[in-house]
Design an enzyme around this catalytic site. Structure first.
Site, mmCIF file in Angstrom:
data_model
loop_
_atom_site.group_PDB
_atom_site.id
_atom_site.type_symbol
_atom_site.label_atom_id
_atom_site.label_comp_id
_atom_site.label_asym_id
_atom_site.label_seq_id
_atom_site.Cartn_x
_atom_site.Cartn_y
_atom_site.Cartn_z
ATOM 1 N N ARG A 57 0.854 -1.202 0.000
ATOM 2 C CA ARG A 57 0.000 0.000 0.000
ATOM 3 C C ARG A 57 0.880 1.238 0.000
ATOM 4 O O ARG A 57 1.715 1.437 0.890
ATOM 5 C CB ARG A 57 -0.909 -0.013 1.228
ATOM 6 C CG ARG A 57 -1.948 1.115 1.259
ATOM 7 C CD ARG A 57 -2.756 1.013 2.533
ATOM 8 N NE ARG A 57 -3.769 2.051 2.610
ATOM 9 C CZ ARG A 57 -5.011 1.921 2.175
ATOM 10 N NH1 ARG A 57 -5.378 0.792 1.624
ATOM 11 N NH2 ARG A 57 -5.880 2.902 2.290
ATOM 12 N N SER A 71 -8.658 10.887 16.515
ATOM 13 C CA SER A 71 -9.220 9.839 17.377
ATOM 14 C C SER A 71 -8.152 9.279 18.311
ATOM 15 O O SER A 71 -8.401 9.055 19.504
ATOM 16 C CB SER A 71 -9.802 8.721 16.510
ATOM 17 O OG SER A 71 -10.220 7.632 17.300
ATOM 18 N N GLY A 98 -0.338 -2.382 10.274
ATOM 19 C CA GLY A 98 -0.684 -1.219 11.091
ATOM 20 C C GLY A 98 0.064 0.052 10.734
ATOM 21 O O GLY A 98 0.145 0.975 11.555
ATOM 22 N N GLU A 99 0.583 0.150 9.510
ATOM 23 C CA GLU A 99 1.349 1.352 9.157
ATOM 24 C C GLU A 99 0.486 2.611 9.212
ATOM 25 O O GLU A 99 0.959 3.686 9.586
ATOM 26 C CB GLU A 99 1.968 1.220 7.756
ATOM 27 C CG GLU A 99 2.808 2.431 7.380
ATOM 28 C CD GLU A 99 3.562 2.270 6.079
ATOM 29 O OE1 GLU A 99 3.942 3.301 5.491
ATOM 30 O OE2 GLU A 99 3.773 1.120 5.642
ATOM 31 N N ARG A 100 -0.790 2.481 8.873
ATOM 32 C CA ARG A 100 -1.675 3.640 8.919
ATOM 33 C C ARG A 100 -1.792 4.164 10.347
ATOM 34 O O ARG A 100 -1.771 5.375 10.585
ATOM 35 C CB ARG A 100 -3.043 3.248 8.359
ATOM 36 C CG ARG A 100 -4.044 4.392 8.251
ATOM 37 C CD ARG A 100 -5.239 3.959 7.397
ATOM 38 N NE ARG A 100 -6.324 4.914 7.482
ATOM 39 C CZ ARG A 100 -7.320 4.846 8.345
ATOM 40 N NH1 ARG A 100 -7.374 3.844 9.217
ATOM 41 N NH2 ARG A 100 -8.280 5.740 8.349
ATOM 42 N N ASN A 133 -3.883 -5.614 3.751
ATOM 43 C CA ASN A 133 -4.333 -4.526 2.895
ATOM 44 C C ASN A 133 -5.614 -4.861 2.147
ATOM 45 O O ASN A 133 -6.532 -4.043 2.068
ATOM 46 C CB ASN A 133 -3.236 -4.154 1.888
ATOM 47 C CG ASN A 133 -2.218 -3.207 2.494
ATOM 48 O OD1 ASN A 133 -2.549 -2.404 3.353
ATOM 49 N ND2 ASN A 133 -0.975 -3.310 2.069
#
Length: 300
Positions: A57, A71, A98-100, A133
């Site tokens: 991604r 958040s 979990g890169e996002r 992803n």
């Protein structure tokens, strides 16, 4: 000699990798020598966490990141990252999934993140990153299709195996991968949100997909509009052809063409005669695609 581990199924399975583990509100930072808690959860300084360089991604929407950051600033990171020890840098970790969250946490100026450390090899690292992803709801159709392609090309998985592992139908996998046969300009329209997957699928059947795609965007056509235009275009093409056609293809031949097209990302045409003879043709766009065909044929 070290015996190579046999691979069975698709990776280790999402249930083993993406366990829904919540971070306790009173979680205590864990140092290098400290023990993880009973569930394997640790907290790692954010500056010791690195993204996966092979992350499939590449696009992270800034608006969505800002919302997630807000958040996280208010409630913290609820879902831990999956990481592995960085093979190139001791005391550092590489993101598996979990890169996002990691990017949003940086924007929120967090100093540490909850993680679960897993010992993955290079193959598993990429495979799990792809699986995570394609499970996301906000992927565009081309990102999703490329994820399926990577699982099949890099790891030798079948469409059936990918569909089973991801809880999707085989026809969904095949239909999404067919989009990779579209011209790059149309794929760009889909990535940019100018066309939907439904628009793109309707364009697969026409001889002038780029022209029709541009008209669809300029005129704001719905998927139904594009389907009707594509049908009319196909009917017109059929009427103007001078070369005679011997019968219509049966459903099995058409399905096989679609499967092969989805599998290799290039348009495959099968001309099967009633005598049992026939011809298979593959349309490629550049020398790189030709090299891919040669590799596929050479590898049997």
């Amino acid at each position: 000699m070290v015996k190579k581990r046999e691979r069975t199924g698709l990776g280790r399975g999402l249930s083993a990798l993406m366990a829904d583990i919540e971070v306790p509100a009173t979680a205590t930072p864990v140092g290098d020598a400290a023990e993880a808690d009973a569930r394997g959860l640790r907290r790692i300084p954010i500056d010791r966490i690195r993204p996966n360089p092979e992350q499939p991604r590449r696009h992270f929407a800034e608006t969505a990141l800002a919302e997630l950051s807000a958040s996280i600033r208010e409630k913290g990171v609820i879902q831990p990252l999956i990481v592995r020890p960085d093979p190139a840098e001791p005391q550092h970790y590489q993101i598996v999934a979990g890169e996002r969250r990691w990017r949003a946490a940086q924007q929120a100026q967090l100093h540490e993140l909850p993680v679960i450390i897993r010992d993955f090899d290079e193959t598993e690292l990429l495979e799990v990153a792809i699986i995570e992803n394609v499970q996301r709801a906000d992927l565009n159709a081309m990102e999703e299709a490329l994820g399926y392609r990577q699982l099949i090309d890099r790891f030798g998985h079948t469409q059936d195996k990918v569909a089973q592992a991801l809880g999707k139908s085989r026809s969904h996998i095949a239909n999404m991968m067919r989009l990779l046969a579209l011209p790059e300009e149309i794929q760009g329209f889909v990535r940019g949100g100018q066309l939907s997957a439904g628009h793109a699928r309707a364009l697969l059947t026409v001889d002038n997909p780029v022209t029709l795609a541009r008209q669809a965007i300029a005129n704001g056509w719905s998927v139904r509009d594009v389907e009707q235009k594509a049908k009319a275009s196909g009917a017109k093409t059929k009427r103007t052809k001078t070369k005679p056609r011997v019968g219509d293809k049966d459903a099995d031949t058409v399905a096989l063409e679609r499967d092969l097209t989805a599998a290799i990302g290039m348009v495959v045409n099968i001309d099967h005669q009633t005598s049992g003879e026939g011809r298979v043709s593959i349309r490629y766009k550049n020398l790189e695609a030709l090299d891919q065909i040669i590799r596929l044929l050479s590898n049997g």
